[in-house]
Design an enzyme around this catalytic site. Sequence first.
Site, PDB file in Angstrom:
ATOM      1  NE  ARG A  78      -2.343  -1.253   3.639  1.00  0.00           N
ATOM      2  CZ  ARG A  78      -1.853  -0.446   4.569  1.00  0.00           C
ATOM      3  NH1 ARG A  78      -1.908   0.863   4.417  1.00  0.00           N
ATOM      4  NH2 ARG A  78      -1.326  -0.917   5.663  1.00  0.00           N
ATOM      5  CE  LYS A 229      -5.978  -3.394   4.896  1.00  0.00           C
ATOM      6  NZ  LYS A 229      -6.239  -3.873   6.255  1.00  0.00           N
ATOM      7  CG  HIS A 249      -7.465  -2.624  10.441  1.00  0.00           C
ATOM      8  ND1 HIS A 249      -6.187  -2.160  10.670  1.00  0.00           N
ATOM      9  CD2 HIS A 249      -7.327  -3.663   9.588  1.00  0.00           C
ATOM     10  CE1 HIS A 249      -5.332  -2.897   9.984  1.00  0.00           C
ATOM     11  NE2 HIS A 249      -5.985  -3.811   9.326  1.00  0.00           N
ATOM     12  CB  CYS A 273       0.209  -6.645  15.753  1.00  0.00           C
ATOM     13  SG  CYS A 273       1.083  -5.123  16.067  1.00  0.00           S
ATOM     14  CG  ASN A 277       0.033 -15.585  12.936  1.00  0.00           C
ATOM     15  OD1 ASN A 277      -0.248 -16.000  11.823  1.00  0.00           O
ATOM     16  ND2 ASN A 277       1.248 -15.159  13.260  1.00  0.00           N
ATOM     17  CG  ASP A 296      -7.531  -6.869   7.236  1.00  0.00           C
ATOM     18  OD1 ASP A 296      -6.742  -6.511   8.144  1.00  0.00           O
ATOM     19  OD2 ASP A 296      -7.601  -6.262   6.151  1.00  0.00           O
ATOM     20  NE  ARG A 389       0.235  -8.373   2.133  1.00  0.00           N
ATOM     21  CZ  ARG A 389      -0.501  -7.805   3.097  1.00  0.00           C
ATOM     22  NH1 ARG A 389      -1.589  -8.372   3.534  1.00  0.00           N
ATOM     23  NH2 ARG A 389      -0.094  -6.674   3.643  1.00  0.00           N
TER      24      ARG A 389
HETATM   25  C1  OXD Z   1      -2.802  -4.210   6.454  1.00  0.00           C
HETATM   26  C2  OXD Z   1      -3.280  -5.340   5.651  1.00  0.00           C
HETATM   27  O1  OXD Z   1      -1.808  -3.580   6.075  1.00  0.00           O
HETATM   28  O2  OXD Z   1      -4.250  -5.991   6.091  1.00  0.00           O
HETATM   29  O3  OXD Z   1      -3.400  -3.937   7.490  1.00  0.00           O
HETATM   30  O4  OXD Z   1      -2.732  -5.619   4.578  1.00  0.00           O
HETATM   31 MN    MN Z   2      -5.179  -5.053   7.751  1.00  0.00          MN
END
Ligand code: OXD
Ligand code: MN
Length: 610
Positions: A78, A229, A249, A273, A277, A296, A389
């Site tokens: 991003r 996003k 988020h 973070c 997981n 997410d 990814r």
């Molecule tokens: C982020 C993603 O950057 O989910 O938060 O890719």
């Molecule tokens: Mn994210």
Amino acid sequence: MSVKYINAIPTKNAKLVQWVEEWAAICQPEGIYWCDGSKAEYDKMSDVLVASGLATRLNDKKRPNSLLFRSDASDVARVENRTYIASEKQEDAGPTNNWIDPKELKKTMLDLYQGCMKGRTMYVIPFSMGPVGSNIAKIGVELTDSAYVVINMHTMTRVGSKVLEVLGDNGEYVACMHTVGKPLAAGESDNGVWPCAPIEKKYIAHFPETKEIWSFGSGYGGNALLGKKCLALRIASVQAHEEGWLAEHMLILKLTSPEGKVKFVAGAFPSACGKTNLAMLIPTIPGWKVETIGDDIAWMKYGKDGQLYAINPEAGFFGVAPGTSMSSNPNAMHSSEKDTIFTNVALTEDGDVWWEGIGYKAPGKLIDWKGNVWEEGKSEGAAAHANARFTAKAGNCPCIAPEWQDPAGVPISAFLFGGRRPSTVPLVHQSTSWNHGVFMGSIVGSEVTAAALDLKAGTVRRDPFAMLPFCGYNMGDYFQHWINVGSKADQSKLPKIFFVNWFRKTADGKWLWPGFGDNSRVLKWIFERCDGAGKAIETPIGFMPTADAIDRSGLESVTDADMKELLSLDIEGWKNEIASIKEHYAKFGTKLPKALTEELNGLESRLNKA
Ligand code: OXD
Ligand code: MN
């Protein structure tokens, strides 16, 4: 105008058809193709991508129905410094967003869009964020000249004919315009080169008043898959503010106790973070079960019963590959065993994928994410890009919860906030009220390591509610929105709010908490607290577990002394934290809600008395 339609227009929604034709007149594609979301369409697009040299089909025996892409080195993540909230008034974008006057930005971008799709197809992707027809879901339509975007949208959202049925002849949709910004000359083809525009021409623009998204020049992830996003967070946060709900988020997980009792938990953590997981963790305490609703994004509305219900607006995972292994996240590994799109990972000689932290050595020579031969221990740099990814279907995740597509959503019992905090912040603490919980969300952040960005080690980079790059309006107003959402609710039905920190270290830099599956021990305490049980003491920062409240059975690596440190209240550390929060809050000026100033003052005076 005369536009060439590749297939028949599948809708009578005149506004939508007119919008598509207006953009086609500007972008001048070879033809317009309406996506139906079918498997045949996915397969055809995949073949086109392989033929253009952009995709490599992986070995079907090892990784069925999966593709590998390598992006341009300038288009790997991003681009926050090219991301804009172009509200009419700058104040409405607030101090945490890049702003350009919408008229000026539209003018600049319209110049760039002229003829930008020459030599390419314009795909029209009708998609639903959330189960089709759910009253929490929203419809978007993305125009794009990237078949890579089409197949990723197939996995990440619900695409196609059923969406157009719900949209009907007059339904509203979020208009999402995307191009890679690389027209083709007559006879030219991509020929294996990832199309995109140079960084100074990339724009990821949001127009909150008109709920439009305009993206130019990037083909990657959150810049190009506009449902994620851009729509589900930046535009949806504006809609949620206007309509009285929450677009966050956050992961959503289902926690089941050995007695079969169920609670749903949503959690916000800054990027990197371990949110995926946590959403997919395998508990180390017997009898407990975690299942995934989403990893997410969460959209939440009050149900008729006064509870807050959440849906995952997405249909897949766009996960970071490096570091994902059978020990860190077996469920993510299984999710990406088939039907997966990999981007910027390394290719093995036998047609499979590899990345750093996958849990085993590179099997022989690889082709790295830049397309070069790579040998472990010999080649420079990483074989996979750090932000490589996998795009995998949620339905392929072994621990996906049966309710993950329930249009009504799932009732949320607890919110978690957390970040990487090697010091000061204990393993877990609980807010004493909703507003105190909002305060906790507003101070989320991660400590900067010595190596990062020339910032002083130990400095906390604040990422309120993990929404810093994703809030589509003034963050001071966003804080107030959270306060309002709580004040209009039946207080007894509001989720309880917790702050967790898996990343505490000793003074000599050793991790104090094992994390991963052992985080279930903390989830168990949270579960108990939601039931009015779970041993706790009230401290100046909130409720904290007593020394014996976290189940440590079978966990030899964490000693009594470690636990004491993990659950200690660091008064001096928190006093320094107050100074840092004041600095953070100063950015919001008069937009900072009074309720948060009161929370901060209350915390300061409790610490001074302690
Ligand atoms: C982020 C993603 O950057 O989910 O938060 O890719
Ligand atoms: Mn994210």
